[in-house]
Motif scaffolding. Structure first.
Motif, mmCIF file in Angstrom:
data_model
loop_
_atom_site.group_PDB
_atom_site.id
_atom_site.type_symbol
_atom_site.label_atom_id
_atom_site.label_comp_id
_atom_site.label_asym_id
_atom_site.label_seq_id
_atom_site.Cartn_x
_atom_site.Cartn_y
_atom_site.Cartn_z
ATOM 1 N N ASN A 84 8.804 -7.143 -8.832
ATOM 2 C CA ASN A 84 10.011 -6.661 -8.144
ATOM 3 C C ASN A 84 9.881 -5.212 -7.672
ATOM 4 N N ARG A 91 11.187 -1.859 -3.447
ATOM 5 C CA ARG A 91 12.414 -2.327 -2.807
ATOM 6 C C ARG A 91 13.067 -1.254 -1.946
ATOM 7 N N ASP A 97 10.167 0.846 3.399
ATOM 8 C CA ASP A 97 10.077 0.109 4.663
ATOM 9 C C ASP A 97 8.596 -0.030 4.997
ATOM 10 N N GLU A 114 6.775 -1.484 7.221
ATOM 11 C CA GLU A 114 6.285 -1.308 8.588
ATOM 12 C C GLU A 114 6.396 0.124 9.080
ATOM 13 N N GLN A 154 2.572 -12.027 0.804
ATOM 14 C CA GLN A 154 3.222 -11.079 1.711
ATOM 15 C C GLN A 154 4.375 -11.745 2.460
ATOM 16 N N ASP A 155 5.053 -12.673 1.776
ATOM 17 C CA ASP A 155 6.165 -13.389 2.391
ATOM 18 C C ASP A 155 7.523 -12.798 2.033
ATOM 19 N N GLY A 156 7.528 -11.644 1.378
ATOM 20 C CA GLY A 156 8.777 -11.008 0.999
ATOM 21 C C GLY A 156 9.304 -11.409 -0.365
ATOM 22 N N SER A 157 8.605 -12.308 -1.055
ATOM 23 C CA SER A 157 9.096 -12.787 -2.346
ATOM 24 C C SER A 157 8.724 -11.873 -3.503
ATOM 25 N N ARG A 193 4.776 -5.749 -2.653
ATOM 26 C CA ARG A 193 3.405 -5.752 -2.142
ATOM 27 C C ARG A 193 2.575 -4.606 -2.703
#
Length: 295
Positions: free
Chosen positions: A80, A204, A207, A209, A258-261, A264
């Motif tokens: 998390n 969390r 950002d 990107e 890297q699917d947002g779950s 990273r």
């Protein structure tokens, strides 16, 4: 599980000294090259004829609130937040000889990371010993100092390259088809890390990107890549006050999911805590850097 200590925002005592908990740290964020060129940094390059400067980018300091998570560290996990604290003393304690560290401490680290993460195989590819010595240059590979710039050790490209570098060519392709991570195992040596602790940015609040910038690392014989981090006022910084050698933190630098779950990675940095008492022992720490694979 680490025993709970005193509550958030109170003070506590270490070796008879009353210590504050949350703090304000001056953290150094990335500023891009003015000419728009790709950022790079020369690392331990032995070629004195090289005309490039040590780096072509600058930094800007920002005062950031850094929350002490001691007593509620169970809220922060690799999946998390991108980091996870724990308590387990190391059997190897001297950390003076590289061969002994590899022979004695690496197996300890592999076992610990496996138990915490549930991974099936671990490859430790290097380690760093840092001993704070004021006045020493930070880039001397024989006398590494706490890092004072916010960074992530690996990018996606350099993480994949690590697998190819450190695993046999017959194994790397199949390992890259499974979940893998790069994780650092960090702990203090000898005494509590009150001087120059490590701050960790909760993923969390990142950002991905906009905040992260690949920076080329240029060595004498190769190139690699790391992430620098641009300022974002939303960043949520954490640390554990006065971590002892019996405590550790796992710091995620890459995750192939890297699917947002899941988180990273975790931007991190050393910082000078303005509440550090005069005469505090200078920081000593060890970090193992590991490739972590799952079935």
């Amino acid at each position: 599980m680490i025993p709970r200590t005193l509550p958030f925002r109170l003070t506590f005592s270490i070796n008879g000294l009353t210590m504050a908990s949350d703090t304000i740290g001056t953290l150094n964020y990335f500023v891009a090259p003015l000419d728009g060129s790709l950022p790079y940094r020369n690392r331990f390059n032995a070629d004195s004829t090289m005309e490039k400067p040590a780096r072509n980018w600058t930094q800007e300091p920002h005062d950031m609130q850094i929350e002490d998570v001691r007593g509620k560290e169970e809220l922060y996990k690799l999946d998390n937040a991108g980091f996870q604290y724990g308590r387990e003393a190391a059997k190897h304690t001297s950390f003076l000889n590289d061969d002994e560290i590899q022979r004695e401490y690496y197996p300890e680290g592999i076992d610990l990371i496996k138990r915490v993460t549930g991974a099936t195989s671990i490859v430790i590819f290097d380690h760093h010993i840092r001993r704070h010595c004021p006045g020493e240059p930070g880039d001397n590979p024989q006398k590494l100092q706490p890092i004072s710039s916010i960074h992530v050790d690996q990018t996606t490209a350099s993480s994949i390259a690590r697998v190819h570098t450190h695993l046999p060519p017959t194994e790397a392709p199949s390992l890259l088809r499974r979940r893998f991570q790069l994780i650092n195992l960090w702990r203090p040596i000898s005494h509590a890390a009150v001087d120059w602790p490590v701050a960790l940015c909760d993923f969390r609040s990142v950002d991905f990107e906009k905040d992260l910038v690949p920076v080329a690392l240029i060595y004498a014989d190769r190139e690699s890549e790391t992430f620098a981090v641009k300022y974002n006022p939303n960043h949520q910084w954490k640390y554990m006050k006065a971590m002892t050698p019996e405590e550790f933190v796992l710091i995620k630098c890459y995750d192939s999911i890297q699917d947002g779950s899941v988180a990273r990675l975790t931007p991190h940095t050393g910082f000078q805590d303005p509440n550090t008492p005069e005469g505090t022992p200078l920081r000593e720490s060890v970090e193992l850097r590991a490739l972590v694979f799952y079935d």
